[in-house]
Scaffold this motif. Structure first.
Motif, PDB file in Angstrom:
ATOM      1  N   GLU A  91      41.817  53.426  40.383  1.00 22.81           N
ATOM      2  CA  GLU A  91      41.182  53.609  39.073  1.00 22.81           C
ATOM      3  C   GLU A  91      40.663  52.279  38.523  1.00 22.81           C
ATOM      4  OE1 GLU A  91      43.953  57.365  37.547  1.00 22.81           O
ATOM      5  OE2 GLU A  91      44.425  55.330  36.909  1.00 22.81           O
ATOM      6  N   VAL A  92      41.489  51.247  38.624  1.00 26.56           N
ATOM      7  CA  VAL A  92      41.102  49.933  38.103  1.00 26.56           C
ATOM      8  C   VAL A  92      39.962  49.350  38.930  1.00 26.56           C
ATOM      9  CG1 VAL A  92      41.890  47.580  37.670  1.00 26.56           C
ATOM     10  CG2 VAL A  92      43.366  49.509  37.105  1.00 26.56           C
ATOM     11  N   THR A  93      40.031  49.502  40.240  1.00 25.95           N
ATOM     12  CA  THR A  93      38.978  48.977  41.111  1.00 25.95           C
ATOM     13  C   THR A  93      37.638  49.644  40.806  1.00 25.95           C
ATOM     14  OG1 THR A  93      40.569  48.454  42.842  1.00 25.95           O
ATOM     15  CG2 THR A  93      38.272  48.616  43.513  1.00 25.95           C
ATOM     16  N   ALA A  94      37.656  50.938  40.545  1.00 21.63           N
ATOM     17  CA  ALA A  94      36.414  51.645  40.213  1.00 21.63           C
ATOM     18  C   ALA A  94      35.832  51.143  38.893  1.00 21.63           C
ATOM     19  CB  ALA A  94      36.662  53.150  40.138  1.00 21.63           C
ATOM     20  N   ALA A  95      36.694  50.835  37.949  1.00 22.16           N
ATOM     21  CA  ALA A  95      36.237  50.412  36.624  1.00 22.16           C
ATOM     22  C   ALA A  95      35.954  48.916  36.532  1.00 22.16           C
ATOM     23  CB  ALA A  95      37.277  50.802  35.573  1.00 22.16           C
ATOM     24  N   GLU A  96      36.747  48.093  37.242  1.00 22.86           N
ATOM     25  CA  GLU A  96      36.645  46.633  37.123  1.00 22.86           C
ATOM     26  C   GLU A  96      36.757  45.958  38.493  1.00 22.86           C
ATOM     27  OE1 GLU A  96      39.049  44.851  33.918  1.00 22.86           O
ATOM     28  OE2 GLU A  96      39.726  46.902  33.483  1.00 22.86           O
ATOM     29  N   ASP A 101      39.201  41.814  42.246  1.00 22.60           N
ATOM     30  CA  ASP A 101      39.001  40.788  43.273  1.00 22.60           C
ATOM     31  C   ASP A 101      39.561  39.441  42.818  1.00 22.60           C
ATOM     32  OD1 ASP A 101      37.774  42.611  44.934  1.00 22.60           O
ATOM     33  OD2 ASP A 101      35.723  41.961  44.448  1.00 22.60           O
ATOM     34  N   ARG A 102      39.299  39.060  41.567  1.00 20.28           N
ATOM     35  CA  ARG A 102      39.810  37.794  41.041  1.00 20.28           C
ATOM     36  C   ARG A 102      41.328  37.806  40.992  1.00 20.28           C
ATOM     37  NH1 ARG A 102      37.549  38.109  35.897  1.00 20.28           N
ATOM     38  NH2 ARG A 102      39.186  36.714  35.175  1.00 20.28           N
ATOM     39  N   TRP A 103      41.895  38.920  40.550  1.00 15.18           N
ATOM     40  CA  TRP A 103      43.344  39.047  40.432  1.00 15.18           C
ATOM     41  C   TRP A 103      44.025  38.923  41.792  1.00 15.18           C
ATOM     42  CZ3 TRP A 103      46.216  43.781  41.628  1.00 15.18           C
ATOM     43  CH2 TRP A 103      47.554  43.709  41.257  1.00 15.18           C
ATOM     44  N   LEU A 104      43.452  39.563  42.821  1.00 13.57           N
ATOM     45  CA  LEU A 104      44.036  39.499  44.161  1.00 13.57           C
ATOM     46  C   LEU A 104      43.855  38.128  44.814  1.00 13.57           C
ATOM     47  CD1 LEU A 104      42.960  43.004  45.519  1.00 13.57           C
ATOM     48  CD2 LEU A 104      45.267  42.275  44.857  1.00 13.57           C
ATOM     49  N   ALA A 105      42.798  37.416  44.459  1.00 14.37           N
ATOM     50  CA  ALA A 105      42.495  36.135  45.101  1.00 14.37           C
ATOM     51  C   ALA A 105      43.165  34.934  44.434  1.00 14.37           C
ATOM     52  CB  ALA A 105      40.980  35.918  45.111  1.00 14.37           C
ATOM     53  N   PRO A 111      43.231  38.994  34.669  1.00 13.01           N
ATOM     54  CA  PRO A 111      42.074  39.626  34.045  1.00 13.01           C
ATOM     55  C   PRO A 111      42.418  40.896  33.257  1.00 13.01           C
ATOM     56  CG  PRO A 111      42.064  40.012  36.410  1.00 13.01           C
ATOM     57  CD  PRO A 111      43.164  39.036  36.121  1.00 13.01           C
ATOM     58  N   HIS A 112      43.595  41.414  33.465  1.00 12.84           N
ATOM     59  CA  HIS A 112      44.043  42.615  32.758  1.00 12.84           C
ATOM     60  C   HIS A 112      44.587  42.291  31.376  1.00 12.84           C
ATOM     61  CE1 HIS A 112      47.778  40.988  34.260  1.00 12.84           C
ATOM     62  NE2 HIS A 112      47.407  41.245  35.511  1.00 12.84           N
ATOM     63  N   GLY A 113      44.723  41.004  31.080  1.00 13.00           N
ATOM     64  CA  GLY A 113      45.227  40.602  29.772  1.00 13.00           C
ATOM     65  C   GLY A 113      46.736  40.518  29.689  1.00 13.00           C
ATOM     66  N   GLY A 114      47.408  40.696  30.817  1.00 15.95           N
ATOM     67  CA  GLY A 114      48.871  40.624  30.842  1.00 15.95           C
ATOM     68  C   GLY A 114      49.341  39.314  31.437  1.00 15.95           C
TER      69      GLY A 114
END
Length: 188
Positions: A91-96, A101-105, A111-114
């Motif tokens: 769901e997140v990948t489809a939306a953002e 990609d930034r979060w995994l790298a 980027p989720h604000g957490g």
């Protein structure tokens, strides 16, 4: 001060089947069955001086089912996933897609604000290093699989991206021994 700490990954819940971020669903029927089946091999954990758990329903229920009566520890909560909480990776990948990609790298970004992955690993390490167990003592913590993975990264002083290469299955146990800042994995 030399202590021992056993981390037990919580039994599964439906959220583990559809991999939702930071989800607090209780154990599902299969999770309850798995705990009951494993009680004989995990009963020794009740002998620990201190017994903790992550604050999620599945961790509390796993601990209670094992007779641990664990004390909930806010510091053992899953990584704060901000606005992605309760959503699946798909769901997140489809939306953002670029945010994912930034979060995994980069383990320093959130980027989720957490909470970033690096901050999560450091929080779990901070908890490990401040346990009030006496010299030669033993503590047990029922935790989310993500917490167990973060603990492995911290203890091994592994690069944060190593987190993605660790698989903590439900009811898997990991024992650490040592003292604050100087932990070792104990394979039993």
């Amino acid at each position: 001060m030399h202590v021992r700490l056993t981390l037990l990954a919580a039994a599964r819940s439906a959220s583990l089947l559809d991999v939702r971020f930071d989800d607090d669903r209780p154990l599902d029927a299969a999770g309850w069955h798995d705990v009951q089946r494993r009680v004989p091999s995990l009963l020794h954990l009740a002998a620990a001086e201190l017994r903790y758990c992550s604050p999620s329903a599945r961790c509390r229920e796993t601990g209670e089912a094992l007779g641990l009566t664990p004390l909930s520890q806010v510091a053992l909560r899953e990584c704060d996933m901000g606005r992605w909480r309760g959503r699946t990776l798909a769901e997140v990948t489809a939306a953002e897609p670029h945010a994912v990609d930034r979060w995994l790298a980069d383990p320093r970004v959130a980027p989720h604000g957490g909470e970033s992955l690096l901050a999560f690993i450091q929080r779990i390490g901070g908890w490990l290093d401040t346990r009030p167990v006496g010299d030669g003592g033993w503590a047990v913590a029922v935790a989310e699989p993500s917490v167990v993975r973060a603990a492995v990264c911290y203890v091994l002083k592994a690069p944060p991206h190593s987190y993605w290469n660790i698989d903590a299955q439900p009811l898997a146990a990991l024992t650490l021994a040592g003292r604050p800042g100087e932990w070792q994995l104990c394979l039993e």
